[in-house]
Design a protein around this motif. Structure first.
Motif, PDB file in Angstrom:
ATOM      1  N   ARG A 135     -52.046 -67.480 -63.778  1.00 60.22           N
ATOM      2  CA  ARG A 135     -53.215 -68.026 -63.106  1.00 60.22           C
ATOM      3  C   ARG A 135     -53.969 -66.931 -62.350  1.00 60.22           C
ATOM      4  NH1 ARG A 135     -56.974 -71.111 -63.887  1.00 60.22           N
ATOM      5  NH2 ARG A 135     -55.506 -72.757 -64.492  1.00 60.22           N
ATOM      6  N   SER A 136     -53.234 -66.038 -61.711  1.00 62.48           N
ATOM      7  CA  SER A 136     -53.870 -64.939 -60.984  1.00 62.48           C
ATOM      8  C   SER A 136     -54.644 -64.030 -61.928  1.00 62.48           C
ATOM      9  CB  SER A 136     -52.808 -64.133 -60.226  1.00 62.48           C
ATOM     10  OG  SER A 136     -53.379 -63.018 -59.586  1.00 62.48           O
ATOM     11  N   ALA A 172     -47.675 -68.602 -61.899  1.00 62.73           N
ATOM     12  CA  ALA A 172     -48.564 -68.092 -60.855  1.00 62.73           C
ATOM     13  C   ALA A 172     -49.206 -66.776 -61.267  1.00 62.73           C
ATOM     14  CB  ALA A 172     -47.783 -67.915 -59.552  1.00 62.73           C
TER      15      ALA A 172
END
Length: 230
Positions: A182-183, A179
């Motif tokens: 991806r951020s 995550a």
């Protein structure tokens, strides 16, 4: 004999050169024996285009695979130039160029994954280092968010430095994304999209080239963005 001037051994001449990969001043290295690889002395980046680093980048874009014993051996040699933190550097055991990992590490990780190298602990460490360096001021040569907020007139050289880590991220297996990664990629890509009008005005971006090394054009940028899923 006593009046004869003492003979002194001349000190070897040392000069420096500017590395075209990162702009860092580096000492000029002596030529290796003819029966050795071009980069066997210390660096895997010199001489440019002939040393292992450049050959692996080209092979990765030509569809080479690590199933070939010769290519596997060359890929294995690359890890001699990875420091304990995961950065790939100029010289074996080098720490001075570790901060340049956004360029060297991004390019070589992308090449290794393209050739079928397993996303193993060494490459995970390299990717993690890229991810963490981008959160610090100066990471990947500048901090994206503050500059993007202050002005859209960012020098294209700064934009180019973002492409190399993104190419490495684009080759990571989909089930290995986190995550936080991806951020980070979303933030960098948003910045790049905001710069597209500026890039359209730069003539060199209209000339396509292959293979991709340090050169850039709009097609290379679009290839990276689409492979990232945008």
């Amino acid at each position: 004999e006593e009046a004869r001037p003492a003979l002194r051994q001349a000190a070897p001449k040392r000069s420096t050169r500017t590395c075209r990969v990162c702009g860092q001043r580096l000492p000029v290295k002596t030529s290796p024996p003819a029966d050795q690889h071009d980069d066997q002395l210390e660096s895997w980046l010199l001489p440019k285009y002939k040393a292992t680093f450049w050959q692996l980048l080209i092979l990765g874009q030509l569809g080479a695979n690590v199933s070939s014993p010769a290519i596997y051996k060359a890929c294995l040699r690359a890890f001699r130039f990875q420091d304990p933190k995961g950065n790939f550097t100029h010289y074996e055991g080098d720490t001075a160029s570790a901060g340049l990992g956004g360029t060297i590490t991004g390019l070589i990780v992308a090449a290794l994954l393209r050739m079928g190298w397993d996303y193993d602990a060494n490459l995970r460490k390299a990717i993690l280092t890229l991810e963490q360096s981008a959160t610090r001021v100066g990471g990947w040569f500048f901090d994206v968010k503050p500059l993007a907020a202050e002005s859209s007139a960012i020098h294209y050289k700064q934009i180019e430095r973002l492409i190399y880590p993104l190419e490495a991220f684009a080759e990571i297996p989909a089930d290995q994304w986190t995550a936080s990664l991806r951020s980070l990629v979303d933030r960098v890509v948003q910045f790049l999209l905001e710069q597209l009008p500026q890039l359209y005005q730069i003539e060199k971006y209209h000339y396509l080239s292959f293979p991709y090394l340090l050169n850039h054009d709009l097609l290379r940028l679009l290839l990276v963005l689409t492979k990232l899923g945008y």
